[in-house]
Design an enzyme around this catalytic site. Structure first.
Site, mmCIF file in Angstrom:
data_model
loop_
_atom_site.group_PDB
_atom_site.id
_atom_site.type_symbol
_atom_site.label_atom_id
_atom_site.label_comp_id
_atom_site.label_asym_id
_atom_site.label_seq_id
_atom_site.Cartn_x
_atom_site.Cartn_y
_atom_site.Cartn_z
ATOM 1 N N ARG A 86 -0.484 13.549 -11.270
ATOM 2 C CA ARG A 86 -0.393 14.975 -11.271
ATOM 3 C C ARG A 86 1.257 15.379 -10.488
ATOM 4 O O ARG A 86 1.624 14.590 -9.592
ATOM 5 C CB ARG A 86 -1.484 15.671 -10.392
ATOM 6 N N THR A 112 4.293 9.954 2.820
ATOM 7 C CA THR A 112 4.506 9.687 1.066
ATOM 8 C C THR A 112 5.809 10.009 0.487
ATOM 9 O O THR A 112 6.346 11.234 0.787
ATOM 10 C CB THR A 112 3.400 10.450 0.506
ATOM 11 N N LYS A 126 4.759 5.261 2.346
ATOM 12 C CA LYS A 126 3.782 5.113 1.072
ATOM 13 C C LYS A 126 4.512 5.571 -0.029
ATOM 14 O O LYS A 126 4.836 6.958 -0.273
ATOM 15 C CB LYS A 126 2.493 5.818 1.542
ATOM 16 N N LYS A 174 4.672 6.204 -3.843
ATOM 17 C CA LYS A 174 3.835 6.514 -5.370
ATOM 18 C C LYS A 174 4.701 5.861 -6.552
ATOM 19 O O LYS A 174 5.907 6.030 -6.607
ATOM 20 C CB LYS A 174 3.791 7.879 -5.524
ATOM 21 N N ASP A 226 1.337 3.064 -3.728
ATOM 22 C CA ASP A 226 0.102 3.349 -4.334
ATOM 23 C C ASP A 226 0.266 3.903 -6.009
ATOM 24 O O ASP A 226 1.209 4.713 -6.291
ATOM 25 C CB ASP A 226 -0.196 4.743 -3.514
ATOM 26 N N GLU A 258 -2.368 0.165 -3.055
ATOM 27 C CA GLU A 258 -3.489 0.932 -3.295
ATOM 28 C C GLU A 258 -3.836 1.065 -4.697
ATOM 29 O O GLU A 258 -2.937 1.876 -5.688
ATOM 30 C CB GLU A 258 -3.129 2.361 -2.508
ATOM 31 N N ASP A 309 -9.125 2.797 -3.278
ATOM 32 C CA ASP A 309 -9.067 4.057 -2.950
ATOM 33 C C ASP A 309 -10.112 5.045 -3.703
ATOM 34 O O ASP A 309 -11.172 5.018 -3.565
ATOM 35 C CB ASP A 309 -7.733 4.605 -3.015
ATOM 36 N N LYS A 344 -11.520 8.582 2.683
ATOM 37 C CA LYS A 344 -11.176 9.997 2.442
ATOM 38 C C LYS A 344 -12.121 10.887 2.408
ATOM 39 O O LYS A 344 -13.225 10.674 1.865
ATOM 40 C CB LYS A 344 -10.116 10.320 1.227
ATOM 41 N N LEU A 346 -3.812 16.541 -0.664
ATOM 42 C CA LEU A 346 -3.009 17.252 -0.336
ATOM 43 C C LEU A 346 -3.828 18.367 0.520
ATOM 44 O O LEU A 346 -4.445 19.269 -0.237
ATOM 45 C CB LEU A 346 -2.165 18.038 -1.466
ATOM 46 N N ASP A 355 -2.898 7.413 6.962
ATOM 47 C CA ASP A 355 -2.190 8.039 5.720
ATOM 48 C C ASP A 355 -2.399 9.612 5.898
ATOM 49 O O ASP A 355 -3.187 10.254 4.940
ATOM 50 C CB ASP A 355 -2.406 7.552 4.391
#
Length: 366
Positions: free
Chosen positions: A24, A135, A160, A162, A190, A218, A243, A267, A297, A320
């Site tokens: 996304r 990130t 981290k 993406k 990730d 991840e 994750d 999380k 987020l 994180d």
């Protein structure tokens, strides 16, 4: 200290820059805020982001679960009977982990206030300060290298990155970033479920052969593909973290028993809050599996709760929790203190949150 009312509102916090992953692109934090009021006048705050592509929870679903299922069963309950409240919360509706997390966080806030202690001390009190990564969104190799260098100049020593969007381009992205920041900076990646198992093994081996020194990867494959996750774990040297494959304590137990991953990411929005996250921590201690604490987020209410959990438990070795530093403003008074990579907790009771500004209330607000 009995629960008198549960109020629900929404906040909107713009991000400094768009947040891009394999799943996304997001431009602002749009979260649900929960405020639990007690008969003693104490107030507990919770928060949940609608992250439909990961948790399946939309804004309407979070609000509906709280209003239609959770609220009516918790009104009148005493914070002293905390285990009973947690059992009720977790059994009142199937899934809906984000809604449960928001309420769970507010309840833990009140629990700390009831016993006049910062929450992290009640949960274990291992430390008071932690350090987070930051990130780097998925973009072109050049842009990601530039963003990484900016982060290092701000004092971050762990990035981290993406990936998961075009595996051949992912290798180019990582080479560009490593060339830009050097080898004194830790890099973790990730993939957000973006690769297939064999593709993941091929890509990660290429990164190994290129000497990119990846700390861990991840969620390289789809969340449901535990066998695929194990295939990657068994066939690369880079440690693999689960994750999206880990929501519940049962999920964590299966992965640990199968040795399907080397690490687990906790999380609160996946576990349904601190109550179940603590169970995963206990399992990880038994199996010797280090954990990372992460966030979606999110603004500072729910991330503060995650900071308290991370500060409490030694099994949580990787952090994180950069959500608040990605935001262009902070509507929360009190809570954890974010100074770039360093996050510090105060000695205020509970979560230490005094107020949340800019809430648009959607039910009767006292």
């Amino acid at each position: 200290m009995k629960i008198k009312d549960i109020q629900i509102g929404r906040i909107s916090v713009p991000l400094k820059t768009p947040f891009k992953t394999a799943l996304r692109t997001v431009n602002s934090v749009e979260d649900v805020i929960v405020k639990i009021v007690t008969d003693s006048g104490s107030v507990g705050y919770g928060e949940a982001p609608p992250t439909g592509v990961i948790t399946g929870d939309t804004t309407g679903a979070i609000i509906g679960a709280i209003e239609d299922h959770i609220k009516k069963l918790l009104i009148g309950k005493d914070i002293e009977n905390f285990e009973d409240i947690m059992i009720t919360l977790n059994n009142c509706v199937v899934k809906n982990t984000s809604a449960k997390a928001a309420v769970d966080i507010a309840l833990h806030d009140l629990y700390g206030q009831r016993y006049k202690a910062p929450l992290y001390k009640l949960l274990g009190g291992y430390r008071k300060e932690i350090e987070t990564d930051i990130t780097i969104s998925v973009n072109s190799p050049e842009e990601m290298a530039e963003d990484s260098l900016k982060a290092v100049k701000r004092g971050y020593d762990t990035l981290k990155i993406k990936v998961g969007v075009d595996s051949s381009m992912d290798i180019k992205r990582m080479k560009a970033i490593r060339e830009a920041v050097g080898y004194d900076v830790r890099i973790r990646i990730d993939a957000n479920q973006g690769w297939k198992p064999k593709e993941a093994v091929y890509t990660l081996r290429k990164m190994e052969d290129s000497g990119l020194q990846i700390e861990f990867v991840e969620q390289p494959v789809k969340a449901h593909d535990i066998e695929g996750l194990k295939f990657v774990t068994d066939n690369v040297s880079i440690p693999v973290m689960a994750d999206e494959s880990v929501f519940s304590p049962e999920d964590a137990l299966k992965i640990m028993q199968m040795r399907a991953a080397d690490l687990v990411n906790i999380k609160l929005m996946k576990t349904g809050g601190i109550y179940n996250a603590l169970k995963i921590c206990s399992m990880a201690e038994i199996y010797g599996v280090s954990c990372m604490i992460g966030c979606m987020l999110e603004a500072k209410v729910s991330v503060t709760a995650a900071v308290h959990l991370a500060a409490a438990k030694s099994i949580i070795t990787k952090i994180d929790l950069d959500g608040p530093v990605l935001c262009s403003e902070d509507p929360v008074e009190g809570g954890a203190i974010f100074n770039e990579r360093k996050i510090t907790l105060s000695d205020e009771y509970g979560l230490g949150i005094k107020n949340v500004n800019g809430i648009k209330w959607i039910n009767n607000h006292i």
